[in-house]
Design a protein around this motif. Structure first.
Motif, PDB file in Angstrom:
ATOM      1  N   LEU A  80      28.053 -32.914 -18.638  1.00  0.00           N
ATOM      2  CA  LEU A  80      27.801 -32.454 -19.768  1.00  0.00           C
ATOM      3  C   LEU A  80      29.058 -33.134 -20.699  1.00  0.00           C
ATOM      4  O   LEU A  80      30.026 -33.444 -20.204  1.00  0.00           O
ATOM      5  N   ALA A 132      25.365 -30.747 -26.277  1.00  0.00           N
ATOM      6  CA  ALA A 132      25.456 -30.092 -25.150  1.00  0.00           C
ATOM      7  C   ALA A 132      24.872 -28.373 -25.241  1.00  0.00           C
ATOM      8  O   ALA A 132      23.946 -28.158 -24.477  1.00  0.00           O
ATOM      9  N   ALA A 133      25.307 -27.985 -26.295  1.00  0.00           N
ATOM     10  CA  ALA A 133      24.765 -26.460 -26.655  1.00  0.00           C
ATOM     11  C   ALA A 133      23.427 -26.555 -26.895  1.00  0.00           C
ATOM     12  O   ALA A 133      22.616 -25.426 -26.072  1.00  0.00           O
ATOM     13  N   LEU A 136      21.545 -27.015 -23.371  1.00  0.00           N
ATOM     14  CA  LEU A 136      21.668 -25.832 -22.609  1.00  0.00           C
ATOM     15  C   LEU A 136      20.629 -24.854 -23.183  1.00  0.00           C
ATOM     16  O   LEU A 136      20.256 -23.856 -22.289  1.00  0.00           O
ATOM     17  N   LEU A 148      31.884 -30.526 -16.831  1.00  0.00           N
ATOM     18  CA  LEU A 148      31.911 -30.004 -18.049  1.00  0.00           C
ATOM     19  C   LEU A 148      33.204 -30.511 -18.785  1.00  0.00           C
ATOM     20  O   LEU A 148      34.362 -29.937 -18.221  1.00  0.00           O
ATOM     21  N   PRO A 150      34.384 -31.063 -22.367  1.00  0.00           N
ATOM     22  CA  PRO A 150      34.325 -31.138 -23.946  1.00  0.00           C
ATOM     23  C   PRO A 150      35.507 -31.565 -24.653  1.00  0.00           C
ATOM     24  O   PRO A 150      36.436 -31.519 -24.174  1.00  0.00           O
ATOM     25  N   CYS A 160      29.701 -23.021 -23.381  1.00  0.00           N
ATOM     26  CA  CYS A 160      28.837 -23.803 -22.407  1.00  0.00           C
ATOM     27  C   CYS A 160      28.902 -23.088 -20.972  1.00  0.00           C
ATOM     28  O   CYS A 160      27.906 -23.031 -20.222  1.00  0.00           O
ATOM     29  N   CYS A 161      30.097 -22.637 -20.754  1.00  0.00           N
ATOM     30  CA  CYS A 161      30.208 -21.921 -19.272  1.00  0.00           C
ATOM     31  C   CYS A 161      29.355 -20.781 -19.407  1.00  0.00           C
ATOM     32  O   CYS A 161      28.411 -20.556 -18.070  1.00  0.00           O
TER      33      CYS A 161
END
Length: 216
Positions: A80, A132-133, A136, A148, A150, A160-161
């Protein structure tokens, strides 16, 4: 005899810049990304000069992949905020079965596609040009290793986690999270800190997912 004045010093070419430094806000092909180990070891790939592009330093990558050596063969990888793709490409070089690279900047994503083609890695690597969001929020495909990384100080790590827990991780997946050194991110309760490494203003943490409750 009259002496000629000394020649002016040569201006540094883009490839002379130090890793992680920033230059202009444009998108020029500058510098090189070096694959450290595996099938593509020592291959040099062009990377773009783009605002916020922050390649993971060689020393950190070497440390990280030494930790992951036994778990890379056959791994399904999600990279990501891929940027240069340094982490996902290194994973493919060391035996990962498949890697998906998520990068929202179209020109950076295009360069990554070209680098995959240069390595003849296109069958195993795919580039998704998306935030990315947003990515996901789509249909999940469980991965055994997630990178990951960012942009710093934009509050992107924790959301994101949390989103990764919605079907994106296998039961014992590894998650490598790189963020600013002064911050300790909040991660899901199922993640256990496995190893960590510091480099300059960044702090990399490697987590292992565990579906069983952590003992008190």
């Amino acid at each position: 005899m009259t002496r000629r004045p000394p020649s002016p010093r040569r201006a540094a070419k883009p490839t002379d810049r130090q890793p992680g430094s920033r230059r202009s806000a444009g998108h020029r092909s500058v510098g090189r990304l070096r694959i450290i180990g595996g099938d593509y070891r020592r291959r040099l790939l062009p990377v773009l000069d783009s605002p916020g592009l922050r390649p993971t330093p060689d020393r950190v990558r070497e440390t990280l992949f030494n930790w992951l050596t036994a778990d890379l063969p056959g791994a399904r990888v999600l990279d990501l905020f891929a940027g240069t793709g340094a982490l996902g490409l290194e994973a493919l070089s060391r035996g990962a079965r498949q890697a998906s690279f998520v990068e929202r900047d179209p020109r950076v994503a295009h360069q990554l596609e070209e680098n995959l083609a240069t390595l003849d890695a296109t069958p195993r690597g795919r580039v998704i040009t998306a935030d990315a969001a947003t990515f996901l929020a789509g249909p999940p495909a469980p991965c055994s290793l997630v990178f990951l990384d960012p942009p710093f100080r934009q509050g992107l790590a924790e959301p994101c986690c949390a989103a990764l827990e919605a079907g994106w991780l296998t039961d014992k997946a590894f998650i490598y999270l790189e963020c600013e050194a002064e911050r300790e991110p909040a991660v899901p309760a199922t993640w256990r800190l496995h190893r960590e490494v510091r480099a300059g203003d960044s702090h990399g943490r490697l987590y292992r997912r565990a579906t069983t409750p952590q003992p008190n």
